[in-house]
Design an enzyme around this catalytic site. Structure first.
Site, short mmCIF file in Angstrom:
data_model
loop_
_atom_site.label_atom_id
_atom_site.label_comp_id
_atom_site.label_asym_id
_atom_site.label_seq_id
_atom_site.Cartn_x
_atom_site.Cartn_y
_atom_site.Cartn_z
N THR A 1 0.81 -1.23 0.00
CA THR A 1 0.00 0.00 0.00
C THR A 1 0.84 1.27 0.00
OG1 THR A 1 -0.01 0.02 2.40
CG2 THR A 1 -1.86 -1.09 1.33
N LYS A 2 2.16 1.14 0.04
CA LYS A 2 3.00 2.32 0.24
C LYS A 2 3.20 3.10 -1.06
CE LYS A 2 3.83 1.99 4.68
NZ LYS A 2 2.94 0.91 5.16
N ASN A 3 3.74 4.32 -0.91
CA ASN A 3 3.90 5.22 -2.07
C ASN A 3 4.77 4.61 -3.15
OD1 ASN A 3 2.47 6.85 -0.42
ND2 ASN A 3 4.00 8.46 -0.24
#
Ligand SMILES: Cc1ncc(COP(=O)(O)O)c(C=O)c1O
Length: 386
Positions: free
Chosen positions: A183-185
């Site tokens: 889910t991270k950038n």
């Protein structure tokens, strides 16, 4: 109302990542090798750090950084309760004690002015979290650390790319730990990176990230590579695979474009919610310097008409994915029972927790997705505003 649910988060994966993974699969080398080296070099350059070590999670990065600072049983590490369990769990893994300091009620970042009263003769480090992707007050934290001889290890899981006073997180001379969780950038599925300017710290982390072995697998199995190795310490198994690094290289190239898109979404939310009584948008001094990993609003029940839980319920009914970051650690059973915390021990974290909701913000969102989130919030407000 949407026909399909809008996920709270979803990765944006391009052809470059797909081609990179296919090439890696065809190459005959899957685990830590040249792709990892290339990713480490590119990442170090991107954030402006001397050393970068790719690992299989941010949790691993945090664990390695604290271990390399020599943190162990009896030591205390100051951190925030407004974080994910990994931040404090790694302190526990080393036999040390997490000492929570309340967060600022506005930024939800560790409040430096509350740190001094928690420093004891056992304190060894400060572990700030750049909450949601907004930098902590690093100067204040570093000044306190310098005055008391403490290490600073940054939990930069949300902070790619975050700037503090115009310079990237990762370039301020501390060990900074990034997450590449799905889910991270910037994602590699699972993964992380720890960067530092400190040669000795980097050497210790490199040693410990792969069994404490004096030579890594790539060097051992390369043609003409030596078969011999030495075990210098009982290390961990935290290395990144070349498959993950191939994804990371593509993601890194897109990182600035992803960031601009998230910034645009944040600006649209800010504008749309400005007129809604009781929805408090994030207060950000430097919107460009914010990585916008999360867009966390606060629902003020007295003004909005309904509380956070009911707001979430209404958003879910409208098929908008939401989340809560975070349930403060001091009210989680493990930390509460081990250290005897009362919920009111960290009043800012507790008050924020009762009001916060994270809305979807990611590069893959279409304009129509953004409209749907805004429309849902406006609708809920319209129904419940007094
Ligand atoms: C603040 C914070 N720290 C650490 C982590 C752990 O990251 P990872 O899943 O890469 O170990 C997370 C993950 O969500 C996080 O939000």
């Amino acid at each position: 109302m949407r026909n399909t649910p809008l996920p709270f988060a979803a990765p944006m994966v391009g052809q470059e990542e797909i081609d990179g993974v296919v090439a890696c699969l065809r190459s005959g080398w899957l685990t830590t090798g040249l792709k990892v080296k290339e990713f480490e070099g590119a990442f170090a350059e991107y954030v402006g750090a001397r050393h970068a070590l790719a690992v299989n999670s941010c949790t691993a990065a945090l664990h390695l950084a604290l271990e390399a600072h020599g943190i162990g049983p009896g030591d205390e590490v100051i951190t925030t309760p407004m974080t994910f369990t990994a931040t404090a769990a790694v302190i526990e893994h080393l036999g040390a004690r997490p000492v929570f300091v309340d967060c600022d009620p506005v930024t939800l970042n560790l409040d430096p002015s509350a740190i001094p009263e928690r420093i004891t003769r056992r304190t060894r480090a400060i572990l700030p979290v750049h909450f949601a992707g907004q930098s902590c007050d690093l100067d204040a934290i570093r000044a306190l650390a310098a005055a008391h001889g403490l290490a600073v290890v940054e939990d930069a899981a949300h902070a790619i790319p975050t700037r503090y006073q115009g310079r990237m997180i990762g370039s301020h001379g501390n060990a900074s730990c990034f997450s590449f969780y799905a889910t991270k950038n910037l994602t590699t599925g699972e993964g992380g990176m720890v960067v530092t300017d400190d040669d000795a710290l980097a050497a210790r982390m490199r040693l410990m990230h792969l069994h404490g072995m004096s030579r890594d697998a790539w060097k051992r199995y390369m043609q003409n590579g030596a078969w011999s190795y030495e075990i210098l310490a009982p290390g961990f198994k935290y290395n990144m695979t070349d498959i993950a690094a191939a994804i990371g290289l593509g993601q890194l190239k897109a990182c600035d474009a992803f960031h601009l898109r998230r910034l645009e979404i944040a600006r649209r939310y800010d504008a749309a919610f400005a007129e809604i009584d009781g929805i408090v948008s994030p207060k950000v001094a430097d919107p460009f310097g914010h990585a916008w990993h999360l867009y966390v609003i606060q629902v003020d029940e007295a003004r909005f008409g309904i509380g956070r839980d009911e707001f979430i319920e209404q958003m879910v009914q409208r098929r908008i994915g939401i989340s809560v970051h975070f349930i403060p650690l001091h009210i989680q059973p493990y930390y509460r029972d081990r250290y005897g915390f009362a919920p009111s021990d960290y009043p800012n974290a507790l008050a924020a927790y009762q009001r916060i909701v994270s809305l979807p913000i990611y590069a893959r969102m279409t304009d129509a997705d953004i409209d749907d989130v805004i429309e849902a919030v406006l609708e809920v407000a319209g129904v419940h505003q007094r």
